[in-house]
Design a protein around this motif. Sequence first.
Motif, mmCIF file in Angstrom:
data_model
loop_
_atom_site.group_PDB
_atom_site.id
_atom_site.type_symbol
_atom_site.label_atom_id
_atom_site.label_comp_id
_atom_site.label_asym_id
_atom_site.label_seq_id
_atom_site.Cartn_x
_atom_site.Cartn_y
_atom_site.Cartn_z
ATOM 1 N N ARG A 266 0.827 -1.210 0.000
ATOM 2 C CA ARG A 266 0.000 0.000 0.000
ATOM 3 C C ARG A 266 0.861 1.261 0.000
ATOM 4 N NH1 ARG A 266 -3.045 -1.768 3.618
ATOM 5 N NH2 ARG A 266 -1.973 -0.859 5.425
ATOM 6 N N ARG A 267 2.009 1.211 0.672
ATOM 7 C CA ARG A 267 2.880 2.401 0.756
ATOM 8 C C ARG A 267 3.715 2.606 -0.489
ATOM 9 N NH1 ARG A 267 4.979 6.419 0.277
ATOM 10 N NH2 ARG A 267 6.351 7.597 1.673
ATOM 11 N N TYR A 268 4.244 1.529 -1.058
ATOM 12 C CA TYR A 268 5.278 1.683 -2.083
ATOM 13 C C TYR A 268 4.837 1.335 -3.497
ATOM 14 C CZ TYR A 268 8.298 2.166 1.968
ATOM 15 O OH TYR A 268 8.868 2.592 3.143
ATOM 16 N N TYR A 269 3.856 0.475 -3.661
ATOM 17 C CA TYR A 269 3.412 0.125 -5.012
ATOM 18 C C TYR A 269 2.303 1.086 -5.447
ATOM 19 C CZ TYR A 269 6.262 -4.064 -5.234
ATOM 20 O OH TYR A 269 7.343 -4.931 -5.286
ATOM 21 N N THR A 270 2.715 2.345 -5.622
ATOM 22 C CA THR A 270 1.790 3.413 -5.954
ATOM 23 C C THR A 270 2.283 4.171 -7.178
ATOM 24 O OG1 THR A 270 2.949 5.020 -4.555
ATOM 25 C CG2 THR A 270 1.209 3.698 -3.513
ATOM 26 N N ALA A 271 1.385 4.978 -7.734
ATOM 27 C CA ALA A 271 1.758 5.784 -8.897
ATOM 28 C C ALA A 271 2.883 6.757 -8.569
ATOM 29 C CB ALA A 271 0.529 6.542 -9.408
ATOM 30 N N ALA A 272 2.887 7.286 -7.361
ATOM 31 C CA ALA A 272 3.911 8.264 -6.982
ATOM 32 C C ALA A 272 5.296 7.652 -6.878
ATOM 33 C CB ALA A 272 3.541 8.916 -5.649
ATOM 34 N N ASN A 273 5.372 6.317 -6.793
ATOM 35 C CA ASN A 273 6.668 5.649 -6.648
ATOM 36 C C ASN A 273 6.965 4.709 -7.807
ATOM 37 O OD1 ASN A 273 7.463 6.678 -3.998
ATOM 38 N ND2 ASN A 273 5.644 5.599 -3.271
ATOM 39 N N ALA A 274 6.306 4.947 -8.943
ATOM 40 C CA ALA A 274 6.464 4.071 -10.098
ATOM 41 C C ALA A 274 6.965 4.850 -11.310
ATOM 42 C CB ALA A 274 5.140 3.401 -10.442
ATOM 43 N N VAL A 275 7.687 4.160 -12.174
ATOM 44 C CA VAL A 275 8.014 4.642 -13.513
ATOM 45 C C VAL A 275 7.793 3.469 -14.458
ATOM 46 C CG1 VAL A 275 9.702 6.378 -12.760
ATOM 47 C CG2 VAL A 275 10.459 4.051 -13.297
ATOM 48 N N MET A 276 7.588 3.787 -15.732
ATOM 49 C CA MET A 276 7.292 2.739 -16.704
ATOM 50 C C MET A 276 8.118 2.959 -17.956
ATOM 51 S SD MET A 276 3.549 1.734 -18.205
ATOM 52 C CE MET A 276 3.353 0.559 -19.539
ATOM 53 N N ALA A 277 8.750 1.884 -18.432
ATOM 54 C CA ALA A 277 9.532 1.904 -19.675
ATOM 55 C C ALA A 277 8.892 0.935 -20.649
ATOM 56 C CB ALA A 277 10.983 1.520 -19.401
ATOM 57 N N MET A 278 8.777 1.352 -21.911
ATOM 58 C CA MET A 278 8.069 0.535 -22.886
ATOM 59 C C MET A 278 8.751 0.652 -24.247
ATOM 60 S SD MET A 278 3.972 0.651 -23.725
ATOM 61 C CE MET A 278 3.963 2.319 -23.085
ATOM 62 N N VAL A 279 9.010 -0.494 -24.876
ATOM 63 C CA VAL A 279 9.601 -0.561 -26.212
ATOM 64 C C VAL A 279 8.798 -1.578 -27.007
ATOM 65 C CG1 VAL A 279 11.645 -1.116 -27.583
ATOM 66 C CG2 VAL A 279 11.906 -0.021 -25.343
ATOM 67 N N GLY A 280 8.350 -1.183 -28.201
ATOM 68 C CA GLY A 280 7.623 -2.181 -28.974
ATOM 69 C C GLY A 280 6.882 -1.630 -30.165
ATOM 70 N N ALA A 281 6.167 -2.528 -30.823
ATOM 71 C CA ALA A 281 5.467 -2.226 -32.074
ATOM 72 C C ALA A 281 4.113 -1.591 -31.783
ATOM 73 C CB ALA A 281 5.307 -3.494 -32.906
ATOM 74 N N LEU A 282 4.160 -0.367 -31.274
ATOM 75 C CA LEU A 282 2.965 0.400 -30.956
ATOM 76 C C LEU A 282 3.147 1.826 -31.452
ATOM 77 C CD1 LEU A 282 2.579 -0.621 -27.193
ATOM 78 C CD2 LEU A 282 1.271 -1.563 -29.101
ATOM 79 N N ASP A 283 2.037 2.462 -31.832
ATOM 80 C CA ASP A 283 2.109 3.896 -32.076
ATOM 81 C C ASP A 283 1.822 4.621 -30.759
ATOM 82 O OD1 ASP A 283 -0.649 3.738 -31.697
ATOM 83 O OD2 ASP A 283 -1.111 3.923 -33.842
#
Length: 440
Positions: free
Chosen positions: A189-206
């Motif tokens: 509840r404390r750490y798995y939040t949007a404020a403590n997350a970043v996201m990396a994405m590579v792929g066949a998407l526009d």
Amino acid sequence: MLLVSNLATAVPAIQNWRTANGVPVYFIPAPELPMVDVQILFNAGSIRDGAQAGLAQLTNALLEEGAGDWSADTIADRLDRVGARLTISSRRDAATVSLRSLSDPQYLQPAVEAVARLLKEPTFSPEALGRVRQQMLTALRERAQSPGAIAQDAFFKALYGDHPYGSPPEGTPASLEAITRADLERFHRRYYTAANAVMAMVGALDRPAAEQLANKLVGELARGEPVPPPPPIPAVTAGQTIRIAHPSSQSHILMGQLGVKRGDPDYYALFLGNHVLGGNGLVSQLSQEIREKRGLAYGAYSAFSPMQQAGPFLINLQTRNDQVDTALQVTQTTLREFTSSGSTAQALEEARQNITGGFALDLAGNGKLAGALGLIAFYGLPLDYLQNYIGMINGITLEQAKTTWQRQVQPDKLITVIVGGGQSTPSAPVNASPVKPAGS
């Protein structure tokens, strides 16, 4: 050099935005293969364990063991049916959840739905907790018989002391036994939040499809509050040698000190210099002196491992128990001479060409590129980090490499850990004499 320059400019530009709930997203389109690689990194590594060593790893390991009304088997089956691969891991700084999937929506969407659910609502069932706890306890018993693992734990404890980096990410038998389901829920509840997350994405998407995917993966995470940065690390004021008895025919030796944190401008020069000293396999100076000239070990290597705060600079080798003192002396002498004199112009140029020449291979494939993108995202590195990397390496002069190394590396203040033959008590602090083993 023109080819290397072309490779640098060919690195795709990083696109960057935030989801509605505030998660930073770093995206590189890669239409060549019908695949998508995603990494979601949370500021939820073992540095957040507090007094409960192993809590971060146990929380992370239980994510795929049940979510909502889905069991672990249900989650695994949903991913298997669409050929998706889920990978979870937790280290000192970050906890990571990675997904690889085909980009076709009929395969991608079920995989995304599964990962989104386990991120948002893991169940931490008592049955799964008991099973995974036992797996971690078994792994701890195995580590207790591994001289390499014993050396690593002792080195980090000696280097970092009471700082959170000094606590074992795997926990201890006592700490793991004491962790409750309520502890896991609180940590999540404390750490798995949007404020403590970043996201990396590579792929066949526009871009629109990438934004939609990001929203589905992390868009329903609670916003939460950002965690504070790790505390500063006290400076090491004296060297230390620790010998730990172990019934093995070879001794594991770790020798090192505090290095630099991620994003430190000195890292480029240190990385280049270390490539000469011990980062380039059998042609490195340490390997030449220890293996080729004297046959003391199969190999020896060194590396800087930057983290949110200063990570370690570490030299690693194994040698026969009766050769430990000789190997230590050669290692220390090689490091001292390199620190004092620096690299030759030829060796530095060969290291430079090896690094820049391998740059494309380091990023070959969506998975590797996503991994690099994840580091950029988590540590807040510049968006043009990949495009500028080769230029930064090429711009380092011989004198700059030498002076940076001398400013950052202190051969008289090393921590040395030896696991194998010998006494299991710490020795006196190492003095400045080059013929005595230094700490690592």
